[in-house]
Design a protein around this motif. Structure first.
Motif, PDB file in Angstrom:
ATOM      1  N   SER A  80       0.853  -1.189   0.000  1.00 56.58           N
ATOM      2  CA  SER A  80       0.000   0.000   0.000  1.00 56.58           C
ATOM      3  C   SER A  80       0.886   1.235   0.000  1.00 56.58           C
ATOM      4  N   GLY A  81       0.369   2.274  -0.626  1.00 52.81           N
ATOM      5  CA  GLY A  81       1.100   3.517  -0.677  1.00 52.81           C
ATOM      6  C   GLY A  81       0.374   4.547  -1.509  1.00 52.81           C
ATOM      7  N   VAL A  82       0.965   5.706  -1.583  1.00 55.93           N
ATOM      8  CA  VAL A  82       0.376   6.822  -2.316  1.00 55.93           C
ATOM      9  C   VAL A  82       0.837   6.752  -3.776  1.00 55.93           C
ATOM     10  N   ILE A  83      -0.098   6.938  -4.680  1.00 54.97           N
ATOM     11  CA  ILE A  83       0.174   6.863  -6.110  1.00 54.97           C
ATOM     12  C   ILE A  83       0.981   8.092  -6.543  1.00 54.97           C
ATOM     13  N   THR A  84       2.124   7.832  -7.203  1.00 52.44           N
ATOM     14  CA  THR A  84       2.951   8.921  -7.725  1.00 52.44           C
ATOM     15  C   THR A  84       2.802   9.069  -9.237  1.00 52.44           C
TER      16      THR A  84
ATOM     17  N   PHE B 278      -6.501   2.296 -21.426  1.00 47.24           N
ATOM     18  CA  PHE B 278      -6.539   2.690 -20.020  1.00 47.24           C
ATOM     19  C   PHE B 278      -5.172   2.506 -19.385  1.00 47.24           C
ATOM     20  N   ASN B 279      -4.892   3.309 -18.362  1.00 42.95           N
ATOM     21  CA  ASN B 279      -3.711   3.058 -17.544  1.00 42.95           C
ATOM     22  C   ASN B 279      -3.848   1.663 -16.942  1.00 42.95           C
ATOM     23  N   ASN B 280      -2.740   0.933 -16.901  1.00 47.70           N
ATOM     24  CA  ASN B 280      -2.788  -0.411 -16.325  1.00 47.70           C
ATOM     25  C   ASN B 280      -1.742  -0.621 -15.227  1.00 47.70           C
ATOM     26  N   THR B 281      -0.987   0.436 -14.930  1.00 45.48           N
ATOM     27  CA  THR B 281       0.077   0.331 -13.937  1.00 45.48           C
ATOM     28  C   THR B 281       0.160   1.631 -13.150  1.00 45.48           C
ATOM     29  N   ILE B 282       0.516   1.499 -11.876  1.00 45.01           N
ATOM     30  CA  ILE B 282       0.761   2.671 -11.032  1.00 45.01           C
ATOM     31  C   ILE B 282       2.099   2.508 -10.331  1.00 45.01           C
ATOM     32  N   ASP B 283       2.712   3.615 -10.014  1.00 46.41           N
ATOM     33  CA  ASP B 283       3.862   3.634  -9.122  1.00 46.41           C
ATOM     34  C   ASP B 283       3.348   4.186  -7.799  1.00 46.41           C
ATOM     35  N   ILE B 284       3.707   3.507  -6.718  1.00 49.40           N
ATOM     36  CA  ILE B 284       3.295   3.976  -5.396  1.00 49.40           C
ATOM     37  C   ILE B 284       4.520   4.106  -4.506  1.00 49.40           C
ATOM     38  N   VAL B 285       4.485   5.112  -3.648  1.00 51.04           N
ATOM     39  CA  VAL B 285       5.555   5.294  -2.679  1.00 51.04           C
ATOM     40  C   VAL B 285       5.130   4.571  -1.394  1.00 51.04           C
TER      41      VAL B 285
ATOM     42  N   SER C 249     -10.320   4.991 -13.612  1.00 49.60           N
ATOM     43  CA  SER C 249     -10.203   6.449 -13.469  1.00 49.60           C
ATOM     44  C   SER C 249      -9.978   6.881 -12.015  1.00 49.60           C
ATOM     45  N   LEU C 250     -10.195   6.011 -11.059  1.00 49.31           N
ATOM     46  CA  LEU C 250      -9.988   6.345  -9.647  1.00 49.31           C
ATOM     47  C   LEU C 250      -8.510   6.372  -9.257  1.00 49.31           C
ATOM     48  N   PHE C 251      -7.666   5.749 -10.069  1.00 49.51           N
ATOM     49  CA  PHE C 251      -6.239   5.670  -9.765  1.00 49.51           C
ATOM     50  C   PHE C 251      -5.551   6.956 -10.197  1.00 49.51           C
ATOM     51  N   LYS C 252      -5.484   7.906  -9.266  1.00 46.69           N
ATOM     52  CA  LYS C 252      -4.947   9.240  -9.539  1.00 46.69           C
ATOM     53  C   LYS C 252      -3.773   9.530  -8.622  1.00 46.69           C
ATOM     54  N   VAL C 253      -2.872  10.361  -9.114  1.00 44.11           N
ATOM     55  CA  VAL C 253      -1.724  10.792  -8.310  1.00 44.11           C
ATOM     56  C   VAL C 253      -2.241  11.416  -7.018  1.00 44.11           C
ATOM     57  N   GLY C 254      -1.628  11.020  -5.905  1.00 51.09           N
ATOM     58  CA  GLY C 254      -2.008  11.546  -4.592  1.00 51.09           C
ATOM     59  C   GLY C 254      -3.005  10.672  -3.855  1.00 51.09           C
ATOM     60  N   HIS C 255      -3.650   9.748  -4.549  1.00 52.06           N
ATOM     61  CA  HIS C 255      -4.577   8.823  -3.902  1.00 52.06           C
ATOM     62  C   HIS C 255      -3.808   7.605  -3.409  1.00 52.06           C
ATOM     63  N   LYS C 256      -4.383   6.894  -2.482  1.00 54.22           N
ATOM     64  CA  LYS C 256      -3.735   5.708  -1.928  1.00 54.22           C
ATOM     65  C   LYS C 256      -4.269   4.462  -2.616  1.00 54.22           C
ATOM     66  N   ALA C 257      -3.395   3.494  -2.835  1.00 49.96           N
ATOM     67  CA  ALA C 257      -3.783   2.200  -3.386  1.00 49.96           C
ATOM     68  C   ALA C 257      -3.298   1.104  -2.445  1.00 49.96           C
ATOM     69  N   CYS C 258      -4.114   0.071  -2.300  1.00 47.63           N
ATOM     70  CA  CYS C 258      -3.773  -1.081  -1.476  1.00 47.63           C
ATOM     71  C   CYS C 258      -4.060  -2.345  -2.286  1.00 47.63           C
TER      72      CYS C 258
ATOM     73  N   MET D 175      -7.952  -5.419  -4.469  1.00 49.09           N
ATOM     74  CA  MET D 175      -7.319  -4.112  -4.658  1.00 49.09           C
ATOM     75  C   MET D 175      -8.326  -3.037  -4.288  1.00 49.09           C
ATOM     76  N   ALA D 176      -7.813  -1.990  -3.653  1.00 49.20           N
ATOM     77  CA  ALA D 176      -8.649  -0.852  -3.265  1.00 49.20           C
ATOM     78  C   ALA D 176      -7.896   0.434  -3.563  1.00 49.20           C
ATOM     79  N   VAL D 177      -8.664   1.509  -3.715  1.00 50.92           N
ATOM     80  CA  VAL D 177      -8.076   2.822  -3.971  1.00 50.92           C
ATOM     81  C   VAL D 177      -8.878   3.866  -3.176  1.00 50.92           C
TER      82      VAL D 177
END
Length: 160
Positions: A73-77, A89-96, A116-125, A152-154
């Motif tokens: 889990s982390g914040v999407i960068t 569609f986007n299919n990958t995220i980088d998270i810190v 569309s919910l996977f946005k920079v600054g949001h958290k993903a788990c 998976m959650a966002v």
């Protein structure tokens, strides 16, 4: 539910459940199980240590803590398209992560609108099942696992 979303500061939405995806893809289950049972392919497929993929025994192994799980889990960068297959569609995220490192994670959704919910600054788990492969050991001498996304959650709003 394996993800403990009630402990998160921002409201979270479950966007992927493997159990839901598999209801629409019984062939995936059948093919995966068949490869596990195929003794003519001793280096291909899952070992079946915790039951056949998606069987009741397999799900029970997860619920009872017998199957190793990996939580990230982390914040999407960043959110982007990765791989060679064309995608709209986007299919990958980088998270810190909490330790400051960045990890790339695939986006899993049961409903394409949720991408569309996977946005920079949001958290993903995300939580993965680590299911042993027949072929052992891995290239580095460790246990060779198949990493299967279970949930998976966002977050519905940016993290503060």
């Amino acid at each position: 539910m394996l993800l403990k979303l009630n402990e998160e500061k921002a409201p979270m939405k479950i966007v992927f459940l493997l159990s839901e995806e598999l209801k629409n893809d019984p062939e995936r289950v059948a093919l995966t199980q068949a490869l596990t049972l195929n003794t003519l392919k001793p280096k291909m497929g899952l070992k079946g240590s915790h039951g056949l993929f998606a069987s009741q025994e397999w799900w029970n192994s997860i619920k009872q803590g017998k199957m190793p799980l990996k939580y990230i889990s982390g914040v999407i960068t960043s959110a982007y398209i990765a791989g060679q297959d064309p995608s709209k569609f986007n299919n990958t995220i980088d998270i810190v992560l909490n330790n400051g490192s960045i990890e790339s994670v695939g986006i899993y959704v049961n409903n394409d609108d949720d991408v569309s919910l996977f946005k920079v600054g949001h958290k993903a788990c995300i939580v993965y099942a680590l299911d042993e492969m027949k072929a052992q050991p891995d290239f580095d001498g460790s246990v060779n696992y198949s990493q299967t996304a279970l949930e998976m959650a966002v977050s519905l709003e940016p993290c503060k």
